[in-house]
Design a protein around this motif. Structure first.
Motif, mmCIF file in Angstrom:
data_model
loop_
_atom_site.group_PDB
_atom_site.id
_atom_site.type_symbol
_atom_site.label_atom_id
_atom_site.label_comp_id
_atom_site.label_asym_id
_atom_site.label_seq_id
_atom_site.Cartn_x
_atom_site.Cartn_y
_atom_site.Cartn_z
ATOM 1 N N GLN A 1 0.656 -1.168 -0.125
ATOM 2 C CA GLN A 1 -0.054 0.037 0.056
ATOM 3 C C GLN A 1 0.870 1.338 0.017
ATOM 4 O O GLN A 1 0.627 2.205 -0.603
ATOM 5 N N GLU A 2 1.843 1.280 0.698
ATOM 6 C CA GLU A 2 2.858 2.559 0.718
ATOM 7 C C GLU A 2 3.513 2.723 -0.514
ATOM 8 O O GLU A 2 3.465 3.925 -1.077
ATOM 9 N N GLU A 3 3.837 1.697 -1.228
ATOM 10 C CA GLU A 3 4.535 1.762 -2.616
ATOM 11 C C GLU A 3 3.617 2.280 -3.563
ATOM 12 O O GLU A 3 3.827 3.082 -4.391
ATOM 13 N N VAL A 4 2.438 1.625 -3.574
ATOM 14 C CA VAL A 4 1.419 1.890 -4.648
ATOM 15 C C VAL A 4 0.955 3.444 -4.399
ATOM 16 O O VAL A 4 0.796 4.249 -5.484
ATOM 17 N N SER A 5 0.558 3.793 -3.328
ATOM 18 C CA SER A 5 0.285 5.102 -2.831
ATOM 19 C C SER A 5 1.051 6.266 -3.272
ATOM 20 O O SER A 5 1.041 7.202 -3.974
ATOM 21 N N ALA A 6 2.494 6.177 -2.892
ATOM 22 C CA ALA A 6 3.420 6.942 -3.401
ATOM 23 C C ALA A 6 3.817 7.062 -4.749
ATOM 24 O O ALA A 6 4.017 8.015 -5.490
ATOM 25 N N CYS A 7 3.631 5.690 -5.758
ATOM 26 C CA CYS A 7 3.744 5.779 -7.000
ATOM 27 C C CYS A 7 2.466 6.631 -7.746
ATOM 28 O O CYS A 7 2.856 7.585 -8.691
ATOM 29 N N LEU A 8 1.173 6.544 -7.278
ATOM 30 C CA LEU A 8 0.107 7.051 -7.642
ATOM 31 C C LEU A 8 0.079 8.540 -7.660
ATOM 32 O O LEU A 8 -0.230 9.392 -8.576
ATOM 33 N N GLN B 1 -10.872 6.980 4.247
ATOM 34 C CA GLN B 1 -10.199 7.264 2.980
ATOM 35 C C GLN B 1 -8.757 6.620 2.891
ATOM 36 O O GLN B 1 -8.256 5.833 2.050
ATOM 37 N N GLU B 2 -7.974 6.938 3.863
ATOM 38 C CA GLU B 2 -6.489 6.507 4.005
ATOM 39 C C GLU B 2 -6.456 5.328 5.117
ATOM 40 O O GLU B 2 -5.287 4.989 5.329
ATOM 41 N N LYS B 3 -7.464 4.843 5.332
ATOM 42 C CA LYS B 3 -7.524 3.506 5.962
ATOM 43 C C LYS B 3 -6.602 2.562 5.552
ATOM 44 O O LYS B 3 -6.495 2.227 4.547
ATOM 45 N N GLN B 4 -5.736 1.845 6.477
ATOM 46 C CA GLN B 4 -5.110 0.839 6.225
ATOM 47 C C GLN B 4 -5.575 -0.412 5.642
ATOM 48 O O GLN B 4 -6.688 -0.837 6.413
ATOM 49 N N LEU B 5 -5.226 -0.838 4.586
ATOM 50 C CA LEU B 5 -6.000 -2.239 4.308
ATOM 51 C C LEU B 5 -5.426 -3.532 5.191
ATOM 52 O O LEU B 5 -4.026 -3.387 5.774
ATOM 53 N N ASP B 6 -6.160 -4.418 5.041
ATOM 54 C CA ASP B 6 -5.536 -5.593 5.730
ATOM 55 C C ASP B 6 -6.284 -6.853 4.848
ATOM 56 O O ASP B 6 -7.035 -6.529 3.999
ATOM 57 N N MET B 7 -5.851 -8.328 5.374
ATOM 58 C CA MET B 7 -6.255 -9.308 4.442
ATOM 59 C C MET B 7 -7.671 -9.568 4.811
ATOM 60 O O MET B 7 -8.363 -9.819 3.768
ATOM 61 N N LEU C 1 -1.504 -8.308 -4.284
ATOM 62 C CA LEU C 1 -1.022 -7.085 -4.679
ATOM 63 C C LEU C 1 -1.825 -6.466 -5.905
ATOM 64 O O LEU C 1 -1.746 -5.362 -5.636
ATOM 65 N N LEU C 2 -2.390 -7.201 -6.816
ATOM 66 C CA LEU C 2 -3.435 -6.646 -7.644
ATOM 67 C C LEU C 2 -4.567 -6.063 -7.098
ATOM 68 O O LEU C 2 -5.051 -5.041 -7.577
ATOM 69 N N LYS C 3 -5.291 -6.482 -6.011
ATOM 70 C CA LYS C 3 -6.205 -5.985 -5.475
ATOM 71 C C LYS C 3 -5.802 -4.829 -4.592
ATOM 72 O O LYS C 3 -6.690 -3.839 -4.853
ATOM 73 N N ILE C 4 -4.873 -4.470 -3.985
ATOM 74 C CA ILE C 4 -4.361 -3.581 -3.400
ATOM 75 C C ILE C 4 -4.252 -2.316 -4.355
ATOM 76 O O ILE C 4 -4.582 -1.187 -4.439
ATOM 77 N N PHE C 5 -3.349 -2.842 -5.637
ATOM 78 C CA PHE C 5 -3.307 -1.705 -6.743
ATOM 79 C C PHE C 5 -4.647 -1.212 -7.264
ATOM 80 O O PHE C 5 -4.629 -0.101 -7.423
ATOM 81 N N THR C 6 -5.548 -2.082 -7.433
ATOM 82 C CA THR C 6 -6.844 -1.726 -7.880
ATOM 83 C C THR C 6 -7.668 -0.859 -7.034
ATOM 84 O O THR C 6 -8.298 0.311 -7.259
#
Length: 492
Positions: A157-164, A336-342, A446-451
């Protein structure tokens, strides 16, 4: 010069080479025909074997999808060809593929082309057999357990958010595919190998990315290791990657405990060899790490790029993803910025169906290689012992009777009941059987977090419309998918 001398010269210049060529073609045909097992009454599959030595490798590499579509139209679901120096049977369709995938170690065994085996090395999971494969896979699977995946979620989540966030400031045109590859490479480096790419500096990261691209471009080459050949270039790039990985392994050995708080796949492999009193084989570790990086970023980059393309072309589907996020409290407001989990990710059923539909229409890996351990019978044909067998993922999806309106992007088809539960070999983006993708659960997370992060932070426009996809060897857009990204305003 007399007339007879001119005739003799012409014969030597033109006729003799022609006769030699025709003789070579005839000998090639006899060689190909002699491959049939006379103890089996069934015929070889239909098809052609191409030119002497080269077979049909050049046509397949240069034309790829056009070549394969032509073959399928002409010969059906099973046909013979000659690829990468070996007589080969290409197989598609759920029942045919099921027979191959469930016959591992009994009817067939994995055998990638010689160039792939040489570049990736004999110590990687893809090239191991029987007990060795089972043992190594069990160790690596510990890095993809549910508990391990839970540790990875905030990192992803950290890497995807920074990239977007960078994409939103990129201006009127961003080339999606190379950007997604860099993102997935950073994630794979951190999670699978424990690297910290940003600490190493952008130049070091870019050097590794370029080396991987060079290696992957030349994975499927003629097995000729001479300067400037594909195999030579692939090996040179592989050596750059191995040098960087060895630095990381030696740092891990000196550090003992992981800095991240969780154990990555490479750490687990190292501990396993040390715990069993085995001598640490640096070459095997480097080969395993290279394979993990290859599988962990190239395939997910392909799938994530296809996700952006399909969602960009089907805004109604994107809105349904956002509606699901809104219901779960993930779209707007204080969450909105809630941390995701499994647990949260597992509840996103429709988002999961979007990923499945993307993998159905655009599977990153087009198929897999096997070798026949004995002459086997398949759908009225024989596949002789020693021949290569390629099972096709993309063609199997294309011809599956289970799916209606096959060319339509429709995630709802996966809602209920799930098609792969009814006929699991009609939908095989991760392969199947004993050789199914070891990192498939990691890829799904990974793909679900990215989406999720993409849908709740970005809107975008594809500047060239629907992309033309190419395989080399992973599926990717020819134009790199230029797009313009803007911030999502939160309105559905």
């Amino acid at each position: 010069m007399g007339f007879s001398a001119l005739v003799a010269s012409a014969l030597c210049t033109f006729l003799l080479p022609l006769l030699l060529f025709l003789a070579a073609v005839r000998l090639w045909d006899l060689y190909c025909a002699s491959g049939r097992d006379p103890s089996c009454p069934l015929p070889l599959p239909p098809g052609t074997m191409g030119l002497p030595f080269f077979g049909e490798t050049l046509q397949m590499v240069l034309q790829r999808r056009k070549f394969l579509q032509m073959k399928r139209r002409k010969y059906g679901f099973i046909y013979k060809t000659h690829l990468f120096g070996r007589p080969t049977v290409r197989v598609m369709g759920a029942e045919n593929v099921r027979h191959i995938l469930l016959g591992e170690h009994r009817l067939v065994s994995v055998q990638w082309p010689a160039s792939v085996r040489t570049i990736l090395g004999s110590g990687c999971l893809s090239n191991l057999h029987n007990g060795q494969h089972k043992h190594r896979k069990k160790v690596i699977m510990r890095a993809f357990s549910r508990d391990a995946l839970q540790h990875y979620v905030p990192v992803i989540q950290e890497e995807v958010s920074a990239c977007l966030a960078q994409w939103l400031g990129a201006g009127p045109c961003l080339l999606v595919y190379p950007e997604v590859k860099r993102l997935m490479f950073r994630i794979a480096m951190r999670i699978l190998l424990g690297f910290q790419p940003r600490q190493a500096g952008p130049d070091s990261e870019q050097q590794l990315v370029e080396a991987f691209e060079e290696m992957i471009r030349n994975l499927f080459s003629l097995p000729i290791d001479v300067p400037f050949s594909g195999l030579y270039r692939g090996l040179r790039a592989r050596n750059i990657i191995h040098a960087k990985i060895e630095e990381n392994i030696r740092a891990k050995m000196a550090r003992k405990e992981p800095e991240s708080g969780y154990k990555d796949a490479l750490q687990l492999l190292m501990e396993h060899t040390q715990g069993n009193g085995e001598q640490l084989n640096m070459q095997e570790l480097k080969e395993s790490a290279t394979e993990l990086l290859f599988g962990g970023h190239e395939t997910t980059a392909s799938a994530a790029t296809s996700l952006i393309a399909f969602l960009g072309l089907h805004h109604d589907v994107l809105q349904k993803v956002r509606k699901e996020l809104q219901v779960k409290g993930l779209l707007s407001g204080p969450n909105q910025e809630k941390q995701l989990d499994m647990e949260v990710l597992e509840q996103l059923k429709y988002t999961g169906c979007v990923i499945k539909e993307t993998l159905r229409l655009s599977p990153p890996v087009p198929g897999g290689f096997r070798i026949a351990l004995k002459t086997l019978e398949l759908n009225g044909y024989q596949i002789p012992k020693g021949w290569n067998v390629i099972y096709s993922i993309c063609d199997t999806h294309d011809v599956a009777d289970l799916f209606t309106d096959k060319d339509e992007f429709n995630p709802d088809r996966f809602m209920s009941p799930s098609p792969e539960d009814s006929s699991r070999f009609s939908f095989i983006p991760f392969g199947g059987g004993l050789r199914s993708c070891v990192g498939k659960e990691f890829a799904k997370v990974l793909l679900k977090i990215f989406t999720v992060e993409l849908a709740r932070s970005c809107d975008w426009q594809l500047l060239n419309g629907p992309p033309t996809m190419k395989t080399g060897p992973i599926v990717y857009p020819v134009d790199n998918l230029p797009a313009k990204f803007i911030g999502f305003n939160g309105q559905i």
